[in-house]
Design an enzyme around this catalytic site. Structure first.
Site, short mmCIF file in Angstrom:
data_model
loop_
_atom_site.label_atom_id
_atom_site.label_comp_id
_atom_site.label_asym_id
_atom_site.label_seq_id
_atom_site.Cartn_x
_atom_site.Cartn_y
_atom_site.Cartn_z
N LYS A 29 0.84 -1.20 0.00
CA LYS A 29 0.00 0.00 0.00
C LYS A 29 0.87 1.25 0.00
O LYS A 29 0.66 2.17 -0.78
CB LYS A 29 -0.91 -0.03 1.23
CG LYS A 29 -2.16 0.78 1.11
CD LYS A 29 -3.05 0.60 2.34
CE LYS A 29 -3.83 -0.68 2.30
NZ LYS A 29 -4.50 -0.97 3.60
N ARG A 98 -3.20 3.00 8.51
CA ARG A 98 -3.53 1.85 7.65
C ARG A 98 -2.37 0.85 7.64
O ARG A 98 -1.23 1.23 7.41
CB ARG A 98 -3.77 2.32 6.22
CG ARG A 98 -4.65 3.55 6.14
CD ARG A 98 -4.63 4.16 4.75
NE ARG A 98 -5.29 3.33 3.76
CZ ARG A 98 -5.31 3.63 2.47
NH1 ARG A 98 -4.69 4.72 2.01
NH2 ARG A 98 -5.91 2.83 1.62
N GLY A 107 -6.72 -10.85 8.11
CA GLY A 107 -6.37 -11.25 9.46
C GLY A 107 -5.53 -10.21 10.15
O GLY A 107 -5.37 -10.22 11.36
N MET A 109 -4.67 -6.16 11.17
CA MET A 109 -5.48 -4.99 11.46
C MET A 109 -5.69 -4.21 10.18
O MET A 109 -4.80 -4.09 9.37
CB MET A 109 -4.79 -4.08 12.47
CG MET A 109 -5.76 -3.09 13.03
SD MET A 109 -4.99 -1.65 13.75
CE MET A 109 -4.94 -0.58 12.35
N ARG A 343 -3.17 -0.97 -6.77
CA ARG A 343 -2.25 -2.10 -6.83
C ARG A 343 -2.59 -2.90 -8.08
O ARG A 343 -3.68 -2.73 -8.65
CB ARG A 343 -2.38 -2.99 -5.60
CG ARG A 343 -3.74 -3.63 -5.51
CD ARG A 343 -3.96 -4.38 -4.22
NE ARG A 343 -5.40 -4.50 -4.04
CZ ARG A 343 -5.99 -4.83 -2.91
NH1 ARG A 343 -5.28 -5.07 -1.86
NH2 ARG A 343 -7.29 -4.93 -2.85
N HIS A 459 -6.63 -32.51 5.67
CA HIS A 459 -6.55 -33.84 5.08
C HIS A 459 -7.36 -33.89 3.78
O HIS A 459 -6.88 -34.33 2.73
CB HIS A 459 -7.05 -34.88 6.08
CG HIS A 459 -7.07 -36.28 5.56
ND1 HIS A 459 -8.20 -36.84 4.96
CD2 HIS A 459 -6.12 -37.23 5.50
CE1 HIS A 459 -7.92 -38.07 4.59
NE2 HIS A 459 -6.67 -38.33 4.91
N SER A 786 15.84 -41.98 -17.88
CA SER A 786 14.58 -41.31 -17.60
C SER A 786 14.37 -41.34 -16.09
O SER A 786 14.37 -42.42 -15.49
CB SER A 786 13.43 -42.01 -18.32
OG SER A 786 12.22 -41.39 -17.98
N CYS A 854 9.93 -38.96 -16.19
CA CYS A 854 8.59 -39.49 -16.47
C CYS A 854 7.76 -39.66 -15.22
O CYS A 854 6.71 -40.26 -15.24
CB CYS A 854 8.70 -40.80 -17.23
SG CYS A 854 9.53 -42.09 -16.29
N TYR A 874 13.81 -33.56 -21.96
CA TYR A 874 12.34 -33.52 -22.04
C TYR A 874 11.72 -33.86 -20.69
O TYR A 874 12.37 -34.41 -19.80
CB TYR A 874 11.82 -34.49 -23.10
CG TYR A 874 12.02 -35.95 -22.76
CD1 TYR A 874 11.07 -36.64 -21.98
CD2 TYR A 874 13.14 -36.65 -23.21
CE1 TYR A 874 11.25 -37.97 -21.66
CE2 TYR A 874 13.32 -37.99 -22.89
CZ TYR A 874 12.38 -38.64 -22.11
OH TYR A 874 12.55 -39.95 -21.77
P1 ADP Z 1 -8.00 -2.18 3.23
O1 ADP Z 1 -6.63 -2.64 2.94
O2 ADP Z 1 -8.79 -3.06 4.10
O3 ADP Z 1 -8.71 -1.74 2.00
P2 ADP Z 1 -7.48 0.59 3.69
O4 ADP Z 1 -6.33 1.04 4.49
O5 ADP Z 1 -7.33 0.68 2.23
O6 ADP Z 1 -7.84 -0.88 4.14
O7 ADP Z 1 -8.70 1.47 4.19
C1 ADP Z 1 -10.03 1.09 4.33
C2 ADP Z 1 -10.95 2.12 3.70
O8 ADP Z 1 -10.70 3.41 4.21
C3 ADP Z 1 -10.74 2.19 2.21
O9 ADP Z 1 -11.99 2.35 1.59
C4 ADP Z 1 -9.91 3.42 2.06
O10 ADP Z 1 -10.10 4.01 0.81
C5 ADP Z 1 -10.43 4.32 3.17
N1 ADP Z 1 -9.41 5.26 3.62
C6 ADP Z 1 -8.18 4.96 4.07
N2 ADP Z 1 -7.48 6.08 4.34
C7 ADP Z 1 -8.30 7.12 4.07
C8 ADP Z 1 -8.14 8.53 4.13
N3 ADP Z 1 -7.00 9.08 4.52
N4 ADP Z 1 -9.17 9.29 3.77
C9 ADP Z 1 -10.33 8.73 3.37
N5 ADP Z 1 -10.54 7.42 3.27
C10 ADP Z 1 -9.53 6.60 3.62
MG MG Z 2 -7.85 -0.66 0.70
#
Ligand code: ADP
Ligand code: MG
Ligand code: MG
Length: 902
Positions: A29, A98, A107, A109, A343, A459, A786, A854, A874
């Site tokens: 990100k 973020r 999983g 935050m 991304r 499994h 082989s 093979c 091969y």
């Molecule tokens: P995720 O990886 O779960 O998408 P993000 O970090 O991208 O988490 O953020 C979750 C939401 O919050 C996304 O919709 C993102 O666009 C929005 N968001 C994150 N930072 C900002 C910001 N500075 N201003 C407005 N919206 C934000």
């Molecule tokens: Mg996002």
């Protein structure tokens, strides 16, 4: 905190300081926010705390020296740039915090928005927004909610519940109907929830909010779900996550604001166009959370034409820059567009091929790059049958797509019932909470397997993938009750005998029989779809990329085929010969009786009579295969399995004899057979009398096979064909074994071939570790090697596949002892080393020694790359895997940076 005399390690990067190639340090990100910033796109200013800071924090349990100071400095710079101070009561700067690791990871935050709001600054925020109280309190309640949930682990449902209550009190389902007073009340309710669960008041200090949030992101790297996910996806545990601190922009300022997500092309099909969702007057996650109905992105053109046009321009620019499908997040604040994330977007297997083809057409990438962007696993996925696209069934549950394909059938709950119904020709789906080794027979009998527990390495998942069987695992909405023979899902009960359908690619589960359709890609390989003349973007893209792979690859691709029909099919799939034709099946069916006579023969003439009777049958087998493989090499393996496999099972025979004796019948013949079976019984048949050992013990057996091969080749040549037989001796461990077989075979060949022009090569399998280690000697007597990597793996590891795959592999995978089953993908370090040694020493002794493989690894993408690296000539694999091997052999050249072309 930082000691003045030490130069601080750099832990914080402004967005203007990074770029997209710094994912390891800044996370995906952060690296991409930096890239967009430097492209001059409208990204809200901010900075990224590095993964190194996270690693240091996790190692010591505290922020590394210098970090606090660097955050302070960057925050001050941000405040100067924005002309606001974090949490200022009059005009607060707000930020989001973020997480963002190198690989995106569920999983961990997620995100806290609106950091910097408190009881004072919420008033300032309102004033700055033109006395927009509703907006300010909406932002504040979001902060408490997200902060509580992600930073302090307050159960999210409590907040949801309070929000629902507020809506109910207002008699609405729409959060937009809540006014400023309602939201102020909600903030109070949220604070009480916060206090109840954390034992403290919601923190009012903006800087404390920020620091706690940053720390929570660091710690989320080790959250249980994140750890589990990393283990499953083989993501290293020590990467750590970065933290992005981003100036807030507001999509919830009114109808002229909003937020959205978009793809630059359709990630499902790859089709060009704009794919996205937009939600007016909303913040962040509202779009994906489904709290209100989003509108298709195209609607934005009507709502805010100038932002829409700008967005489309940016999307085009991003595609051109990343030269790939991108996905993005954006927010519009009162008519001003902001980019919040981009991304390279995930896509389906079909889209991967289609997009790679399109990007070549658009001149953004070349064919080498297109080849690099797709892979054999995706191609294999496209070769499975799938559910019809336009079916109207709704999934009732979603688990993990553990083993691809589409299957429907009658529900059964026990292995025994699966076997029973399958024997009656019924297609069954075995449903279990989880499977264990006792379910093996049921899994074999079933069309598909559905479990309510377990992940990709359970499994069920591991065994199903090994069998190529469709499997959905961990569909946890399903409540399985085996004793009652039913399961419940979404309030419905499904009894044994009902029909369900499962999609092993998407993990979706349907009630009823969803129509299955064949793969177009297979139809193309079989020659029934002409890519030049049909309007099918996928088939055209596959054709184009396969053609390029074929032009690039150095490895030839052969097939493992025992019958003319298999050979013909594989040839249509592009096989350039047979790398393994097993002969054992040619001794079954109505030929069993001859084999019994051969095995039981007490005198030479009895044995010879049996062999004489087998000879013409074998010759006919080979003639058919040579005909189908006209002009291409065919490696025939002399008989390999232990002889008792051709005789009736001991227990059954013993019972028959006992019963017959009881009845006073003449059992002399059966008794002789029984005695022979007893004599031949082996404790470890895989390590017993088999392969070359048989040929050396049973006079005339190999000779008969060699003669049949040579005669078939000559007869093929007489009929104007070209047969290129290669006789392969199995299980050789010492050159003397091979020399003995060879001496006899050469005599026969010379006699049969005469001046027909037919050439017969003699070589050996390398499948016993000793053979690999003495390859230099063995090469003196072999024109080709082989690698039998199945046996080489069994004997290299010292376990037999049949015994161990169901018994403990799942555990080994779970523990990370294997990344992947060594039967699925070659164990480079151990078994692969044996291959490397044998290849090098064999070639040193005999330059020009032909080298192939093979085992089943011949069709495994990663293994194909390994065999390319080792320099084999091969790979040979099952017919269905031939296209995968062709593709990967081409990719191996591109990825090793070679322009290596045949
Ligand atoms: P995720 O990886 O779960 O998408 P993000 O970090 O991208 O988490 O953020 C979750 C939401 O919050 C996304 O919709 C993102 O666009 C929005 N968001 C994150 N930072 C900002 C910001 N500075 N201003 C407005 N919206 C934000
Ligand atoms: Mg996002
Ligand atoms: Mg073998």
């Amino acid at each position: 905190m930082a000691a003045q005399e030490t130069v601080d390690h750099k832990y914080v990067y402004d967005f203007s300081e990074g770029n997209k190639d710094l994912k390891e340090l800044l996370g995906g990100k952060g690296a991409n926010l930096a890239e967009m910033t430097n492209l001059g796109l409208p990204v809200p200013p901010g900075f990224t705390i590095t993964t190194e800071a996270c690693q240091a924090y996790l190692a010591t349990g505290q922020e590394p020296d210098g970090l606090a100071g660097q955050i302070e400095a960057h925050l001050e710079a941000l405040e100067r740039a924005m002309g606001k101070r974090l949490g200022d009561p009059q005009d607060p700067l707000l930020v989001s915090v973020r997480s963002g690791a190198k690989f995106s990871m569920p999983g961990m935050m997620e995100t806290v928005l609106n950091v910097g709001l408190n009881d004072q600054s919420v008033v300032g925020l309102s004033a700055q927004a033109g006395q927009n109280d509703r907006f300010a309190w909406d932002s504040y309640r979001r902060l408490i909610q997200m902060f509580g949930k992600t930073v302090c682990e307050v159960p999210g449902e409590e907040f949801e519940h309070a929000l629902d209550e507020a809506k109910n009190a207002k008699g609405t389902h729409n959060d937009l109907d809540l006014d400023a007073d309602d939201l102020r009340g909600l903030v109070d309710a949220y604070k009480k929830i916060f206090l109840k669960h954390t034992g403290r008041e919601f923190p009012q200090q903006p800087r404390e909010q920020l620091d706690l949030a940053i720390r929570a992101v660091f710690e989320s790297w080790n959250a249980e779900r994140a750890v589990l996910y990393r283990r499953q996806e083989r993501i290293p545990a020590d990467l750590g996550t970065a933290v992005n601190v981003v100036t807030m922009v507001f999509g919830n300022l009114g109808p002229d604001s909003g937020t959205g997500v978009a793809f630059t092309r359709d990630p499902g099909s790859g089709a060009q166009g704009i794919y996205g969702d937009y939600l007016a007057n909303a913040q962040g996650e509202d779009v994906v959370a489904g709290i209100r109905n989003t509108v298709p992105l195209q609607e934005l053109e009507r709502l805010d034409k100038s932002s829409y046009d700008e967005l489309l321009g940016i999307m085009a620019r991003l595609e051109e820059h990343y030269k790939d499908l991108c996905d993005i997040e954006f927010t519009i604040e009162r008519g001003k567009l902001w980019m919040l994330q981009t991304r390279v977007g995930k896509r389906t297997a079909a889209a991967a091929f289609v997009i790679a083809g399109q990007l070549v057409d658009e001149g953004l990438i070349d064919l080498d790059e297109a080849l690099h962007r797709v892979n054999g696993a995706q191609l294999a996925q496209l070769m499975f049958p799938r559910f019809q696209l336009d079916h109207e069934f709704q999934p009732v549950a979603k688990g993990i797509g553990a083993s691809p394909g589409a299957a429907s059938g009658t529900v059964v709950f026990t292995s025994a019932r699966a076997v029973e119904l399958a024997a009656e020709g019924e297609s069954v789906i075995l449903v279990r909470r989880e499977t264990n080794p006792d379910d093996l027979n049921g899994m074999i009998a079933a069309q598909g397997i559905l479990t309510s527990r377990g992940g990709k390495t359970s499994h069920a998942a591991v065994v199903a993938r090994g069998m190529g069987k469709t499997c959905v695992s961990g569909a946890d909405e399903i409540e399985v009750n085996v004793p009652a023979k039913r399961f419940t899902v979404a309030g419905r009960t499904v009894n044994e005998g009902d029909v369900v359908s499962i999609d092993g690619t998407t993990g979706k589960v349907y009630l009823g029989e969803v129509p299955v359709m064949p793969s177009e890609v297979v139809q193309y390989f079989e020659g029934s779809l002409d890519p030049e003349h049909i309007d099918n973007a996928l088939v055209r893209a596959v054709h184009r990329i396969m053609t390029h792979a074929d032009g690039k690859r150095r490895l030839a691709v052969r097939t493992n085929a025992d019958t003319g029909a298999d050979a013909a099919r594989a040839r249509r799939f592009g096989a350039e010969g047979i790398g393994l034709c097993r002969t054992e099946h040619m001794f079954l069916g109505d030929r069993r009786e001859l084999v019994e006579r051969l095995i039981l023969a007490r005198a030479a003439d009895e044995r010879e009579a049996a062999l004489d009777a087998l000879l013409p049958l074998q010759r006919a087998d080979f003639e058919e295969i040579f005909r189908e493989m006209d002009g291409l090499p065919v490696t025939v393996r002399l008989i390999d399995p232990p002889l008792h496999e051709f005789l009736p099972p001991l227990e059954q025979l013993a019972v028959n004899v006992a019963v017959a004796q009881e009845r006073g019948e003449d059992v002399a013949k059966e008794e002789a057979l029984l005695a022979a079976v007893r004599r031949m019984h082996e404790e470890n048949p895989m390590l017993g009398l088999r392969g070359v050992r048989l040929g050396l013990v049973i006079p005339g057996l190999f000779a008969m096979q060699v003669r049949a091969i040579a005669e078939a080749a000559v007869s093929c040549a007489r009929n104007g064909g070209v047969a290129k037989p290669e006789i392969m001796v199995p299980l050789v461990g010492a050159v003397q074994e091979l020399e003995t077989v060879r001496a006899e075979a050469e005599k026969i060949i010379a006699e049969v071939v005469g001046d027909s022009g037919v050439e017969v090569l003699i070589g050996t399998m390398i499948e016993v570790p000793r053979a690999a280690l003495t390859a230099g000697q063995i090469a003196e007597a072999a024109e080709f090697f082989s690698f039998g990597t199945n046996d080489l793996t069994q004997m290299g590891w010292g376990f037999s596949r049949d015994d161990v795959e169901g018994a403990f592999f799942w555990r080994y995978l779970e523990l990370g002892i294997f990344g992947i089953s060594p039967f699925e993908s070659i164990d480079r370090d151990g078994v692969g080393r044996l291959v490397r040694i044998a290849a090098e020493e064999g070639r040193a002794a005999r330059p020009g020694l032909k080298l192939g493989i093979c085992g089943e690894h011949g069709g495994d993408p990663d293994s194909v790359h390994f065999f390319h690296e080792v320099g084999l000539d091969y790979v040979s694999c099952s017919p269905f895997r031939v296209p995968v091997a062709r593709l990967e052999a081409g990719r191996a050249v591109v990825e090793s940076g070679g322009s290596d072309s045949r």
